[in-house]
Design a protein around this motif. Structure first.
Motif, PDB file in Angstrom:
ATOM      1  N   ALA A   9     -17.764 -41.963 -46.877  1.00 34.96           N
ATOM      2  CA  ALA A   9     -17.605 -41.589 -48.286  1.00 34.96           C
ATOM      3  C   ALA A   9     -18.318 -42.617 -49.148  1.00 34.96           C
ATOM      4  CB  ALA A   9     -16.115 -41.551 -48.641  1.00 34.96           C
ATOM      5  N   GLU A  64     -16.892 -43.506 -56.634  1.00 37.41           N
ATOM      6  CA  GLU A  64     -17.141 -42.961 -57.963  1.00 37.41           C
ATOM      7  C   GLU A  64     -17.814 -44.080 -58.762  1.00 37.41           C
ATOM      8  OE1 GLU A  64     -16.705 -40.081 -59.443  1.00 37.41           O
ATOM      9  OE2 GLU A  64     -15.959 -39.275 -57.537  1.00 37.41           O
ATOM     10  N   CYS A  82     -24.583 -41.715 -45.769  1.00 36.74           N
ATOM     11  CA  CYS A  82     -24.115 -41.425 -47.139  1.00 36.74           C
ATOM     12  C   CYS A  82     -25.029 -42.068 -48.179  1.00 36.74           C
ATOM     13  CB  CYS A  82     -22.696 -41.943 -47.334  1.00 36.74           C
ATOM     14  SG  CYS A  82     -21.492 -41.028 -46.356  1.00 36.74           S
ATOM     15  N   LYS A 135     -35.634 -32.621 -48.196  1.00 38.84           N
ATOM     16  CA  LYS A 135     -34.493 -31.701 -48.312  1.00 38.84           C
ATOM     17  C   LYS A 135     -34.734 -30.433 -47.475  1.00 38.84           C
ATOM     18  CE  LYS A 135     -31.434 -31.798 -51.039  1.00 38.84           C
ATOM     19  NZ  LYS A 135     -30.048 -32.296 -50.819  1.00 38.84           N
ATOM     20  N   ASP A 189     -18.568 -37.074 -45.818  1.00 38.70           N
ATOM     21  CA  ASP A 189     -18.355 -36.193 -46.967  1.00 38.70           C
ATOM     22  C   ASP A 189     -19.689 -35.525 -47.342  1.00 38.70           C
ATOM     23  OD1 ASP A 189     -18.008 -35.093 -49.461  1.00 38.70           O
ATOM     24  OD2 ASP A 189     -17.070 -36.877 -50.348  1.00 38.70           O
ATOM     25  N   PRO A 190     -19.766 -34.184 -47.240  1.00 39.40           N
ATOM     26  CA  PRO A 190     -21.058 -33.537 -47.497  1.00 39.40           C
ATOM     27  C   PRO A 190     -21.562 -33.721 -48.928  1.00 39.40           C
ATOM     28  CG  PRO A 190     -19.313 -31.893 -47.071  1.00 39.40           C
ATOM     29  CD  PRO A 190     -18.707 -33.238 -46.840  1.00 39.40           C
ATOM     30  N   SER A 191     -20.650 -34.008 -49.860  1.00 33.62           N
ATOM     31  CA  SER A 191     -21.089 -34.117 -51.259  1.00 33.62           C
ATOM     32  C   SER A 191     -21.927 -35.379 -51.491  1.00 33.62           C
ATOM     33  CB  SER A 191     -19.886 -34.112 -52.198  1.00 33.62           C
ATOM     34  OG  SER A 191     -19.182 -35.335 -52.074  1.00 33.62           O
ATOM     35  N   CYS A 192     -21.849 -36.328 -50.576  1.00 29.48           N
ATOM     36  CA  CYS A 192     -22.663 -37.539 -50.767  1.00 29.48           C
ATOM     37  C   CYS A 192     -23.611 -37.744 -49.592  1.00 29.48           C
ATOM     38  CB  CYS A 192     -21.780 -38.769 -50.970  1.00 29.48           C
ATOM     39  SG  CYS A 192     -20.677 -39.105 -49.600  1.00 29.48           S
ATOM     40  N   LYS A 193     -23.997 -36.645 -48.916  1.00 27.38           N
ATOM     41  CA  LYS A 193     -24.853 -36.791 -47.744  1.00 27.38           C
ATOM     42  C   LYS A 193     -26.225 -37.353 -48.120  1.00 27.38           C
ATOM     43  CE  LYS A 193     -26.866 -34.438 -43.787  1.00 27.38           C
ATOM     44  NZ  LYS A 193     -28.181 -35.019 -44.053  1.00 27.38           N
TER      45      LYS A 193
END
Lengths: 419, 419
Positions: free
Chosen positions: B121, B124, B151, B295, B315-319
């Protein structure tokens, strides 16, 4: 549109005290596709390179591997790993690179004691040994070949004295390794740094080093395992004896260069290919044969310089065989001559530093640049340039004198196999 | 007889998070004969490289040049030049390379404050900003792309907060530069380190850095001119604020990389040729286009991995788009699979460090290695290897899923010009 054109560097005859021309076989080695750093094929090449470096440094030391950086990175890695803040360090200075040893030792927190000899001369080993006895340093750092003055310091007896008096002897052999024999074990040197871009004819960017068990035991006392690799429960505090650099921490680097392969930096693959090839070619030629080749071309160059009526700088009894320093004649501007040599003849020779700035030219005969073709071209071009600038040199004599020197050596049966 | 054979490294498909395959045009650049370090042709190439690095880092900083060493040499050069002993430094850690920043900062004598996020992860940005406010560090050091966990830390607002709160922000963009856009000026980063052996597809051995006037003014306060180059009458004493390294002293290095050309180390010529060519090719492709290409291949690789029924780690949101981490299925030994991939298919993928050792594989899609050919070969070989070790993966589906992902992108008109 991209305004940067394809790389197309001019071909130069590089007759400076480094960097010098790179052997084409070394250039070819760098053009091979790379391997990953933990690929067994690559670690095998790392191991082979260590074996070859031991032969190059004439040592049985377990530790012989390169630092990824220019030659001074090797010096800094050894000094920063071996000097604890407060340690007394003795540096005999006889040119610019002695000052560099002082500079780096001071930054390591050493109490530095210096002894200085005028530029162009070297020390009697007995004087250095006397000073070690007087001052009791824990480390002595000195330069073997000073490219700034073209002098070479004899090391006889200094290693033995250091061993008796409890000091480590660290020697900067950047300019000499591959051009002059370095007898690490016989001379009792505790640590040695070599250069790639001089007599090994490999580009700058790596610094081969070796050190013995005496040096290793000192740096192992200061060892810390890297955070992120060690057990997190262990203390992370840095005490005052810890090595102040991570990149240059030999206690970590030697684990990377050992079967443990403990991850440190990413090894510079293509530079390792280059170093391996450069050392391989050096060993193939033979260390005594290679030293003889450097003397052979030095003799011819000096004969040519003297035939032009130019004077050599420095005490001839301690001349560094791979660098020839020439007093710039009063009638000419040294920088104008250097520019014409580069612009019209594609030949680079060097000026010098500090007190010698504007006083001398320095011509290197190192590694692949140390060849008959290069010596003759350089003499011819220097003569033509000096004539162009109105200097009264006897036309035609320099090249004839060099050819004569080559012929004389041939009669004596001492022509090197490679030239 | 010389027992060391000619260099003949096997051709590998290198799908690790670095080092990766080198662009053949970069390999070619390294095979050119070298120039001397003060040859005007070479200093011109140094200047061009600085210009190109400014474009790569999207900055108007005057200072943008490489350090001669691996990526961590760039990190250490910045930290050792910017951190005075006793300075408070904040390091947010979310993987192995955060720990490296702590390690180096501690060795610089910093009072290090850390904040940690579980591996897989990121933070923030508001949490980091809050911690800067609370602790008042003079420097914040953080990793942009953590290859150990795959990440990527968003940097939004952190630079602005550092500027308001009087801290310098130093960012390790070793893994991202050339694969993800790095907006140094827009993001208000004070200093950035890039890597060569990852998305730039240049061998390891150089570390491009950039820093702005805020950073420069800090390091200039600590400046000393090198002994042997300065007036000998000046004091030589090192005070407690002096930079502890000579090799990494940016106040000296920036003089070498400026019209003053004050002699420092011997620049690593062939590595500079390589870096110049690698950055030239990156700029020719275009920074947004190059990020889009990374990408594009990431999507196809991920589709293939998921079609095999394997799970992604983190966590895929911060790959991190250039590294894909895969949980190793329980039925197999991760190292056996990696060995078979290398020995039978000539493909290298990576394991990981510390808490993730034995838990995940890491596949890089970086620079020249980031291609359709390599993604499809890797998926096919991984599937075959898993089947061989008795893992129940649906035969044939991985490559089909990747081809489908490529086809879908093609329909949407987003196929990169280079692949």
């Amino acid at each position: 549109m991209n305004k940067y054109r394809d790389l197309a560097p001019s071909l130069r005859t590089i007759m400076t005290p480094g960097p010098v021309e790179v052997d084409p076989r070394v250039l070819r080695a760098m053009s091979f596709p790379i391997l990953g750093q933990f690929d067994p094929e690559f670690t095998h090449l790392m191991n082979e390179t260590m074996e070859m470096l031991r032969q190059l440094f004439q040592t049985n030391n377990r530790r012989a591997y390169p630092i990824d950086g220019s030659s001074r990175s090797g010096i800094e890695a050894l000094l920063t790993s071996l000097i604890e803040p407060g340690d007394r360090v003795l540096v005999p200075i006889y040119g610019r690179f002695g000052h560099l040893l002082v500079e780096i030792s001071e930054r390591c927190g050493a109490e530095v004691i210096t002894m200085e000899r005028e530029w162009g001369a070297v020390f009697e080993p007995a004087d250095i040994i006397g000073r070690i006895r007087e001052t009791g340093p824990s480390l002595v750092a000195m330069v073997h070949g000073e490219t700034s003055t073209g002098c070479m310091q004899p090391l006889d007896g200094i290693g033995k004295a250091c061993r008796e008096l409890g000091a480590l002897l660290v020697v900067d052999a950047v300019a000499t390794v591959g051009g002059v024999e370095i007898k690490t074990d016989e001379w009792m040197l505790d640590a040695v740094i070599g250069g790639t871009q001089k007599c090994l004819s490999v580009p700058a960017g790596m610094a081969p080093i070796t050190y013995n068990d005496r040096a290793e035991s000192k740096l192992l006392k200061r060892k810390k395992i890297e955070r992120g690799l060690r057990d997190p429960a262990l203390s992370t505090a840095m005490d005052s004896t810890a090595i102040r650099s991570n990149y240059f921490d030999l206690s970590q680097l030697q684990d990377y260069w050992s079967p443990a392969r403990l991850n440190h930096h990413t090894e510079a693959t293509s530079m390792l290919y280059a170093l391996r090839e450069g050392v391989r070619l050096t060993l193939e030629e033979g260390l005594p044969e290679r030293a003889a080749r450097h003397k052979y071309h030095e003799r011819a160059l000096v004969a040519g310089i003297q035939a032009m009526g130019l004077s050599l700088y420095g005490d001839p009894s301690c001349k560094l065989p791979v660098v020839t320093c020439i007093l710039i004649p009063e009638e000419v501007d040294g920088e104008e001559v250097r520019s014409m040599l580069l612009d019209d003849f594609g030949i680079e020779i060097a000026s010098s530093f500090g007190p010698l700035k504007g006083q001398i030219w320095r011509i290197g005969t190192m590694g692949f640049s140390c060849s008959k073709k290069n010596v003759l071209h350089t003499l011819g071009a220097l003569e033509a340039t000096l004539l162009r600038y109105g200097c009264k040199v006897p036309a035609g004599e320099a090249v004839q004198a060099a050819l004569e020197a080559y012929a004389l050596t041939a009669v004596n049966g001492a022509v090197p196999a490679v030239n």
